[in-house]
Design a protein around this motif. Structure first.
Motif, PDB file in Angstrom:
ATOM      1  N   VAL A 193      42.234  49.786  40.056  1.00  0.00           N
ATOM      2  CA  VAL A 193      42.979  49.274  39.327  1.00  0.00           C
ATOM      3  C   VAL A 193      42.790  49.547  37.458  1.00  0.00           C
ATOM      4  CG1 VAL A 193      42.202  47.017  40.445  1.00  0.00           C
ATOM      5  CG2 VAL A 193      40.740  48.239  38.444  1.00  0.00           C
ATOM      6  N   THR A 194      44.283  48.831  36.349  1.00  0.00           N
ATOM      7  CA  THR A 194      43.535  49.054  35.136  1.00  0.00           C
ATOM      8  C   THR A 194      43.607  48.030  34.240  1.00  0.00           C
ATOM      9  OG1 THR A 194      44.512  51.358  35.499  1.00  0.00           O
ATOM     10  CG2 THR A 194      45.166  50.935  33.503  1.00  0.00           C
ATOM     11  N   ILE A 195      42.811  47.691  33.741  1.00  0.00           N
ATOM     12  CA  ILE A 195      43.307  46.776  32.568  1.00  0.00           C
ATOM     13  C   ILE A 195      43.047  46.987  31.313  1.00  0.00           C
ATOM     14  CG2 ILE A 195      42.825  44.479  31.918  1.00  0.00           C
ATOM     15  CD1 ILE A 195      41.460  44.358  34.583  1.00  0.00           C
ATOM     16  N   GLY A 196      43.882  46.912  30.275  1.00  0.00           N
ATOM     17  CA  GLY A 196      44.604  48.248  29.125  1.00  0.00           C
ATOM     18  C   GLY A 196      44.042  49.121  29.115  1.00  0.00           C
ATOM     19  N   ALA A 197      42.992  49.961  28.311  1.00  0.00           N
ATOM     20  CA  ALA A 197      42.705  50.913  28.426  1.00  0.00           C
ATOM     21  C   ALA A 197      41.186  51.589  29.463  1.00  0.00           C
ATOM     22  CB  ALA A 197      42.440  51.729  26.975  1.00  0.00           C
ATOM     23  N   GLU A 198      41.468  50.068  29.782  1.00  0.00           N
ATOM     24  CA  GLU A 198      40.167  50.678  30.988  1.00  0.00           C
ATOM     25  C   GLU A 198      40.105  51.480  32.548  1.00  0.00           C
ATOM     26  OE1 GLU A 198      35.666  48.521  29.418  1.00  0.00           O
ATOM     27  OE2 GLU A 198      37.666  47.109  30.336  1.00  0.00           O
ATOM     28  N   ARG A 199      39.736  51.638  33.743  1.00  0.00           N
ATOM     29  CA  ARG A 199      40.789  51.935  34.577  1.00  0.00           C
ATOM     30  C   ARG A 199      39.115  51.909  35.663  1.00  0.00           C
ATOM     31  NH1 ARG A 199      40.135  56.810  36.835  1.00  0.00           N
ATOM     32  NH2 ARG A 199      42.545  56.505  38.342  1.00  0.00           N
ATOM     33  N   GLY A 257      39.944  40.940  33.111  1.00  0.00           N
ATOM     34  CA  GLY A 257      38.236  42.400  32.816  1.00  0.00           C
ATOM     35  C   GLY A 257      38.187  42.939  34.431  1.00  0.00           C
ATOM     36  N   LEU A 258      37.580  43.895  34.013  1.00  0.00           N
ATOM     37  CA  LEU A 258      37.395  44.928  35.675  1.00  0.00           C
ATOM     38  C   LEU A 258      36.598  44.127  35.681  1.00  0.00           C
ATOM     39  CD1 LEU A 258      37.047  48.718  34.211  1.00  0.00           C
ATOM     40  CD2 LEU A 258      38.817  47.446  35.615  1.00  0.00           C
ATOM     41  N   ALA A 259      34.985  43.364  35.229  1.00  0.00           N
ATOM     42  CA  ALA A 259      34.394  42.428  35.643  1.00  0.00           C
ATOM     43  C   ALA A 259      34.925  41.294  36.377  1.00  0.00           C
ATOM     44  CB  ALA A 259      33.347  41.998  33.899  1.00  0.00           C
ATOM     45  N   PHE A 260      35.708  40.584  36.490  1.00  0.00           N
ATOM     46  CA  PHE A 260      36.106  39.971  36.744  1.00  0.00           C
ATOM     47  C   PHE A 260      36.428  40.371  38.524  1.00  0.00           C
ATOM     48  CE2 PHE A 260      39.609  37.866  39.342  1.00  0.00           C
ATOM     49  CZ  PHE A 260      39.609  36.552  39.350  1.00  0.00           C
ATOM     50  N   ILE A 261      37.563  42.012  38.972  1.00  0.00           N
ATOM     51  CA  ILE A 261      37.937  42.823  39.445  1.00  0.00           C
ATOM     52  C   ILE A 261      36.725  42.890  40.478  1.00  0.00           C
ATOM     53  CG2 ILE A 261      39.215  44.006  40.491  1.00  0.00           C
ATOM     54  CD1 ILE A 261      40.825  44.257  38.566  1.00  0.00           C
ATOM     55  N   VAL A 262      35.422  43.337  40.254  1.00  0.00           N
ATOM     56  CA  VAL A 262      34.037  44.178  40.668  1.00  0.00           C
ATOM     57  C   VAL A 262      33.441  42.778  41.288  1.00  0.00           C
ATOM     58  CG1 VAL A 262      32.072  44.743  39.981  1.00  0.00           C
ATOM     59  CG2 VAL A 262      33.974  45.876  39.291  1.00  0.00           C
ATOM     60  N   ASP A 263      33.857  41.477  39.925  1.00  0.00           N
ATOM     61  CA  ASP A 263      32.916  40.076  40.797  1.00  0.00           C
ATOM     62  C   ASP A 263      33.649  39.437  41.975  1.00  0.00           C
ATOM     63  OD1 ASP A 263      30.905  40.724  39.410  1.00  0.00           O
ATOM     64  OD2 ASP A 263      30.948  38.465  38.512  1.00  0.00           O
ATOM     65  N   PHE A 264      34.373  39.463  42.322  1.00  0.00           N
ATOM     66  CA  PHE A 264      35.722  39.221  42.921  1.00  0.00           C
ATOM     67  C   PHE A 264      35.394  39.840  44.408  1.00  0.00           C
ATOM     68  CE2 PHE A 264      39.464  38.614  45.100  1.00  0.00           C
ATOM     69  CZ  PHE A 264      40.007  37.555  45.365  1.00  0.00           C
ATOM     70  N   VAL A 265      34.972  40.846  44.381  1.00  0.00           N
ATOM     71  CA  VAL A 265      35.154  42.158  45.848  1.00  0.00           C
ATOM     72  C   VAL A 265      34.105  42.274  45.793  1.00  0.00           C
ATOM     73  CG1 VAL A 265      35.276  44.606  46.254  1.00  0.00           C
ATOM     74  CG2 VAL A 265      37.558  43.772  44.435  1.00  0.00           C
ATOM     75  N   ALA A 266      32.919  41.420  44.674  1.00  0.00           N
ATOM     76  CA  ALA A 266      32.103  42.173  45.552  1.00  0.00           C
ATOM     77  C   ALA A 266      30.991  40.012  46.252  1.00  0.00           C
ATOM     78  CB  ALA A 266      30.677  42.419  44.284  1.00  0.00           C
ATOM     79  N   ALA A 267      31.541  39.339  45.205  1.00  0.00           N
ATOM     80  CA  ALA A 267      31.562  38.271  46.046  1.00  0.00           C
ATOM     81  C   ALA A 267      31.912  38.041  47.348  1.00  0.00           C
ATOM     82  CB  ALA A 267      32.097  36.672  45.050  1.00  0.00           C
ATOM     83  N   PRO A 305      51.123  40.840  35.031  1.00  0.00           N
ATOM     84  CA  PRO A 305      50.339  40.760  33.455  1.00  0.00           C
ATOM     85  C   PRO A 305      50.127  39.423  33.824  1.00  0.00           C
ATOM     86  CG  PRO A 305      52.663  40.538  33.837  1.00  0.00           C
ATOM     87  CD  PRO A 305      52.633  40.411  35.706  1.00  0.00           C
ATOM     88  N   GLY A 306      50.324  38.477  34.971  1.00  0.00           N
ATOM     89  CA  GLY A 306      49.663  37.031  34.641  1.00  0.00           C
ATOM     90  C   GLY A 306      48.620  36.883  34.784  1.00  0.00           C
ATOM     91  N   PRO A 307      47.288  35.682  34.684  1.00  0.00           N
ATOM     92  CA  PRO A 307      45.816  35.968  34.984  1.00  0.00           C
ATOM     93  C   PRO A 307      45.627  35.978  36.272  1.00  0.00           C
ATOM     94  CG  PRO A 307      46.795  33.705  34.550  1.00  0.00           C
ATOM     95  CD  PRO A 307      47.413  34.648  34.487  1.00  0.00           C
ATOM     96  N   LEU A 308      44.493  36.011  35.986  1.00  0.00           N
ATOM     97  CA  LEU A 308      44.162  36.638  37.433  1.00  0.00           C
ATOM     98  C   LEU A 308      43.399  35.159  38.339  1.00  0.00           C
ATOM     99  CD1 LEU A 308      41.345  40.453  36.407  1.00  0.00           C
ATOM    100  CD2 LEU A 308      43.776  39.809  38.469  1.00  0.00           C
ATOM    101  N   SER A 309      43.145  34.157  37.173  1.00  0.00           N
ATOM    102  CA  SER A 309      42.380  32.806  37.859  1.00  0.00           C
ATOM    103  C   SER A 309      43.813  32.058  38.622  1.00  0.00           C
ATOM    104  CB  SER A 309      41.858  32.059  36.843  1.00  0.00           C
ATOM    105  OG  SER A 309      43.143  31.701  35.656  1.00  0.00           O
ATOM    106  N   ALA A 310      45.535  33.049  38.276  1.00  0.00           N
ATOM    107  CA  ALA A 310      46.236  32.398  38.860  1.00  0.00           C
ATOM    108  C   ALA A 310      46.595  32.621  40.255  1.00  0.00           C
ATOM    109  CB  ALA A 310      47.888  32.898  37.940  1.00  0.00           C
TER     110      ALA A 310
END
Length: 479
Positions: free
Chosen positions: A20-26, A59-69, A164-169
């Motif tokens: 995953v890449t979001i902006g400059a973070e991966r 953000g990366l935190a969203f993806i990590v939490d989503f996978v973990a939860a 490019p949309g919101p991950l909540s969608a």
């Protein structure tokens, strides 16, 4: 989660590959598995019953939490961070005790899929004032969808997918899970920004884009005028609304080497029908057409008495497949999602033609009742846009409260840009509306400087009505 076993597979096979890449973070696949495993243990200690509530921006935190939860039998409720505070609080109260909590702490090797028939996701219908309905999904519904959609949309492990949309969608969230299941690289943005999306296409090696038509239109137009090279794009996937001819032309001009896919579906139903156009192929036929039934999906159209409608005759669209949601956790009044045996509907109206292609004419929830007549805004929009002959980029139809008619039907136009683009007049719109039955002809016409869009980039007729009522400077009445 329906892709955690696959995530472990890719982390072992290609640990350093970009996940995953979001902006400059991966995060690489190995890093994502490691961080999600740690977070799963933390969530287990924080759990107080019910699903893990995830309400945060991209953000990366969203993806990590989503996978973990959702490891093993965990469940997650994905809320829109743009909701008003009162709406969010009301939903969170409803979620307390609604389902299994996050599972007990697990070792990294236990970051795996749960039983296929178990619920893993609470998704929500859109809304700005009323409490959103919560629909639930089983792991099996997404597992089956991944197997079919990756093949149909030709997604492979070497792809770099920009959504490019919101991950909540639902559209973006599914694209994330589908991409990780396929072992590809997922790219998104901190917020919907056309400039940042084009930068990703130009510099991040993006091969595929998944977005709603309004966003694709902006990408195509601005990408072409800015000279952003799109020759690396091999696939463009459009969903969330009908892909109109102008948007299709825009993305084809910008990315001539890409296969364009568009599909019709709903968050509660998943995929219903789909089409694809290879480079150089042209789409023909009615603007209401949305393709043939998706692989593994059966479609039928019924009249108000529950009988099968003849080809070309409008009725309610019903779907039978293993991809549909499990139903609503609350708020099920039968007006949005209904199930009759194995057949399900969200109230969309349309017909099947003699060749078996599905046509969508409108959704029951969008229907406007004016002077006792039922009007589907999509039909009016298509007719007006066609009648204007290219002078307008988009037409939006909505209803305004009216003491005499109950609801006053109005239309707003976004004009084509450019020095040679003609101005659209009220007379032009009235002439275009002459092909409509009298109750379907708008009673007021407006020019708008931009489309009324939700945070997910979808067209909002409700927002347009608010703009008109409140005298928003983006709206100008045509006299």
């Amino acid at each position: 989660m329906p892709f955690l076993d696959r995530l472990q597979h890719w982390a072992a096979l290609r640990p350093d590959a970009n996940a995953v890449t979001i902006g400059a973070e991966r995060l690489s696949y190995a890093e994502l598995v490691d961080r999600a495993s740690v977070r799963a243990r933390e969530l287990a200690g924080e759990s107080s019953g019910g699903p893990t509530v995830l309400c945060r921006p991209n953000g990366l935190a969203f993806i990590v939490d989503f996978v973990a939860a959702v490891a093993r039998t965990g469940t997650v409720a994905v809320l829109d961070p743009g909701w008003p505070a009162l709406q969010r609080s009301a939903v969170e109260r409803m979620l307390q005790g609604a389902g299994p909590s996050t599972p007990p702490a697990a070792a990294p090797a236990d970051l795996r899929d749960g039983p296929s028939d178990s619920i893993f996701l609470y998704g929500f219908t859109s809304g700005t004032t009323a409490l959103p309905k919560a629909f639930t999904r089983s792991r099996d519904s997404w597992q089956r969808a991944f197997a079919t959609s990756a093949a149909w949309f030709e997604l492979g492990a070497d792809d770099r997918v920009l959504a490019p949309g919101p991950l909540s969608a639902s559209l973006t969230l599914y694209a994330l899970a589908e991409t990780l299941s396929a072992g590809a690289a997922f790219h998104t943005l901190e917020r919907v920004d056309v400039g940042d999306a084009l930068d990703a296409v130009a510099h991040a090696g993006v091969t595929r884009i998944v977005a709603v038509p309004t966003v694709l239109r902006l990408l195509g137009e601005r990408g072409l005028t800015s000279g952003v090279d799109a020759h690396a794009l091999t696939g463009i996937v459009s969903a969330g609304a009908r892909l109109d001819g102008a948007t299709l032309a825009s993305v084809r001009n910008w990315a001539p080497g890409a296969t364009v896919f568009d599909y019709y579906g709903a968050a509660e139903l998943s995929f219903v029908s789909a089409r694809r156009l290879r480079p150089g192929e042209h789409r023909t036929g009615s603007p209401t057409a949305v393709g043939r039934p998706f692989p593994g999906v059966e479609v039928r159209v019924l009249d108000d008495a529950g009988r099968a409608s003849a080809p070309g005759t409008t009725g309610t669209i019903f779907v039978r497949s293993r991809l549909v949601s499990a139903g609503y956790a609350w708020g099920d009044d039968g007006s949005a999602f209904a199930r009759t045996g194995e057949w399900c509907t969200v109230g969309d109206r349309g017909h099947l033609d003699v060749a078996g292609e599905l046509h969508v004419e409108g959704r029951l929830a969008d229907m406007i009742v004016t002077s006792g007549s039922n009007v589907y805004p999509q039909e009016v929009e298509v007719t007006l846009l066609s009648g204007l002959g290219g002078a307008a980029a988009q037409v939006v139809v909505t209803g305004l409260a009216d003491a005499r008619r109950g609801t006053l039907l109005v239309a707003a136009v976004v004009e084509e840009s450019g020095p040679d683009a003609p101005a659209v007049t009220r007379a032009d719109l009235r002439t275009a509306a002459a092909d409509l039955a009298a109750p379907k002809r708008p009673r007021g016409y407006y020019r708008i400087t931009e489309l009324p869009l939700t945070g997910a980039g979808k067209l909002s007729r409700r927002l347009l009505a608010a703009w008109i009522t409140e005298g928003d400077p983006r709206v100008h009445r045509l006299d």
